[in-house]
Enzyme design. Structure first.
Site, PDB file in Angstrom:
ATOM      1  NE  ARG A   1      -3.477   2.413   2.645  1.00 56.11           N
ATOM      2  CZ  ARG A   1      -4.423   2.616   3.553  1.00 56.11           C
ATOM      3  NH1 ARG A   1      -4.663   1.689   4.454  1.00 56.11           N
ATOM      4  NH2 ARG A   1      -5.131   3.721   3.559  1.00 56.11           N
TER       5      ARG A   1
ATOM      6  CG  ASN B   1     -11.158  -1.294  -0.987  1.00 58.93           C
ATOM      7  OD1 ASN B   1     -12.271  -1.188  -1.474  1.00 58.93           O
ATOM      8  ND2 ASN B   1     -10.844  -0.767   0.190  1.00 58.93           N
TER       9      ASN B   1
ATOM     10  CB  CYS C   1     -18.170   0.068  -0.016  1.00 58.74           C
ATOM     11  SG  CYS C   1     -17.139   1.525   0.253  1.00 58.74           S
TER      12      CYS C   1
ATOM     13  CG  HIS D   1     -13.869   3.513  -3.115  1.00 54.85           C
ATOM     14  ND1 HIS D   1     -12.602   3.093  -2.752  1.00 54.85           N
ATOM     15  CD2 HIS D   1     -14.680   3.133  -2.101  1.00 54.85           C
ATOM     16  CE1 HIS D   1     -12.661   2.492  -1.568  1.00 54.85           C
ATOM     17  NE2 HIS D   1     -13.919   2.505  -1.168  1.00 54.85           N
TER      18      HIS D   1
ATOM     19  CE1 TYR E   1     -11.332   5.998  -1.472  1.00 56.22           C
ATOM     20  CE2 TYR E   1     -13.504   5.986  -0.468  1.00 56.22           C
ATOM     21  CZ  TYR E   1     -12.195   5.556  -0.485  1.00 56.22           C
ATOM     22  OH  TYR E   1     -11.736   4.692   0.484  1.00 56.22           O
TER      23      TYR E   1
END
Length: 421
Positions: free
Chosen positions: A90, A144, A164, A194, A244
């Site tokens: 990440r 995700n 989500c 998102h 987002y």
């Protein structure tokens, strides 16, 4: 009832356990299996999970194992919450795109594509093993990028629904602003995972009064502050975008910000170290306050609600889920995965009808849907050219020089996770 959590060693898991304990009348779990290859983390999380159940008087049994096939055998539902490559991957997703002037984020843009390429093959392997061991189980995906992962699962014929926590978080915030119970707030929630907008906020259900204009008039400043977007923009749009959307509506501003502060991955990694130390304390028997800063707020309540509805034991009649379009949004392909309100029952989710969608949102949805299709092809079949095409299609990239440079960086940083690289 048996539920299995794949990725059960996640620091998220005590949030889920707390929800299972509090909401046991909605979802009466008799056996909960936490599956994770990281044995040390799993034991810490599993120990806290058992203490949370004991403190709240939950009679269910909690089992920890690294054996996936044994863990999913006989499960009524399997929840997926894994992170291939961990926080280290990440951290890369959030940094190398910035070198090209593009947003570095773990679920959208170039970083989101990298995560999809790492994740889809792993999730599909897990799903195949679930199908061999227990073909009747529902798969609930919280991994995700949820839209792409759910589309991969559904395209392969699995009984899957994507989940989500963005919608339930907004529902809770709006309920507090309106001084009412969350169950009384129904969102007209449209978009892709998102990439969503609240085009209505209704009291009492899908046919209730739309109080969104009043909500924006009375609380627009607070809502805008939560989204880190200017209040005048919300007034002009007349809707509430998810946070987002800031990556699209304020891309260059976000890039400048991200270049001047530590990555979110670094912050979360530090939190996880602290959380795991806390989880090892035998006196701790509730989820710690620090977990609320980790992310995933209200995830447990959304998961309980969805699992209960799918397994025929209750749950809210309408829930926001990720599922096949099938004509709900006529400007998208039927096999696109959308995030909308649906009636959820044992046979699965059925999206509610959606009124006409403003071209301002429909156009961006269509663009990102095309990217997701190309991203899924890259995840399934590999190849530098497929990665390049997906990046070129993404509205947060779009220029061929950026797409070329990002393709090289993506492959270089993820080679160990890409069988074809």
């Amino acid at each position: 009832m048996k539920l299995t959590v794949v990725g059960g060693g996640s620091t998220y898991t005590p949030e889920l356990i707390d929800g299972f304990a509090r909401l046991r009348d909605t979802l009466p779990v008799e056996e909960l299996v936490l599956v994770d290859p990281a044995a040390e983390r799993l034991e810490l999380v599993g120990g806290l999970a058992r203490r949370i159940f004991a403190r709240q008087g939950h009679p269910g049994r909690i089992v920890t194992t690294s054996d996936l096939d044994a863990g999913v055998a006989g499960a009524d539902a399997v929840l997926l919450q894994l992170r291939v490559g961990g926080q280290a991957a990440r951290e890369q997703d959030e940094t190398w795109p910035l070198e090209c002037g593009c947003v570095g984020q773990e679920t959208t843009g170039a970083g989101g594509l990298a995560k999809a390429l790492r994740t889809v093959p792993v999730v599909l392997d897990i799903a195949e093993r679930v199908r061999r061991t227990n073909p009747g189980a529902w798969i609930i995906d919280f991994t995700n990028p949820v839209g792409i992962v759910t589309r991969a699962l559904l395209q392969a014929g699995h009984k899957a629904v994507g989940l989500c926590n963005v919608a339930i978080g907004l529902q809770r915030k709006f309920a507090a602003l309106l001084d009412t119970e969350p169950s009384q707030v129904h969102l007209d929630h449209i978009g892709l995972n998102h990439l969503t907008w609240e085009t209505g906020v209704r009291l009492g259900g899908p046919e209730g009064e739309d109080v969104l204009p009043k909500l924006l008039a009375d609380h627009g400043e607070a809502i805008a502050a939560d989204l880190h977007l200017p209040r005048p923009l919300l007034d002009r749009l007349g809707v509430v975008p998810s946070y987002y959307l800031r990556y699209y509506y304020a891309h260059d501003e976000v890039v400048r910000e991200l270049r001047t502060r530590p990555s979110r991955a670094a912050e979360v990694a530090a939190m996880e170290r602290q959380l795991l130390q806390m989880y090892g304390d035998p006196a701790l028997d509730e989820k710690p306050e620090l977990l609320g800063r980790r992310g995933g707020a209200f995830y447990s309540e959304a998961a309980v609600d969805l699992a209960a509805a799918l397994l025929g034991g209750g749950g809210s009649p309408y829930q926001v889920v990720n599922t096949l379009n099938r004509g709900t949004l006529p400007f998208l392909p039927d096999d696109a995965v959308i995030e909308v309100q649906a009636a959820v029952a044992a046979q699965g989710p059925a999206p509610l009808p959606v009124a006409s969608v403003d071209p301002l949102y429909a156009g961006l949805m269509a663009n990102v849907t095309a990217y997701e299709d190309l991203a899924l092809q890259a995840a399934l079949h590999g190849g530098r050219e497929r990665v390049f095409r997906a990046l070129l299609a993404h509205p947060l990239v779009g220029q061929y020089e950026y797409a070329e440079a990002l393709t090289d960086r993506l492959i270089a940083h993820n080679r160990e996770h890409l069988a074809w690289a």
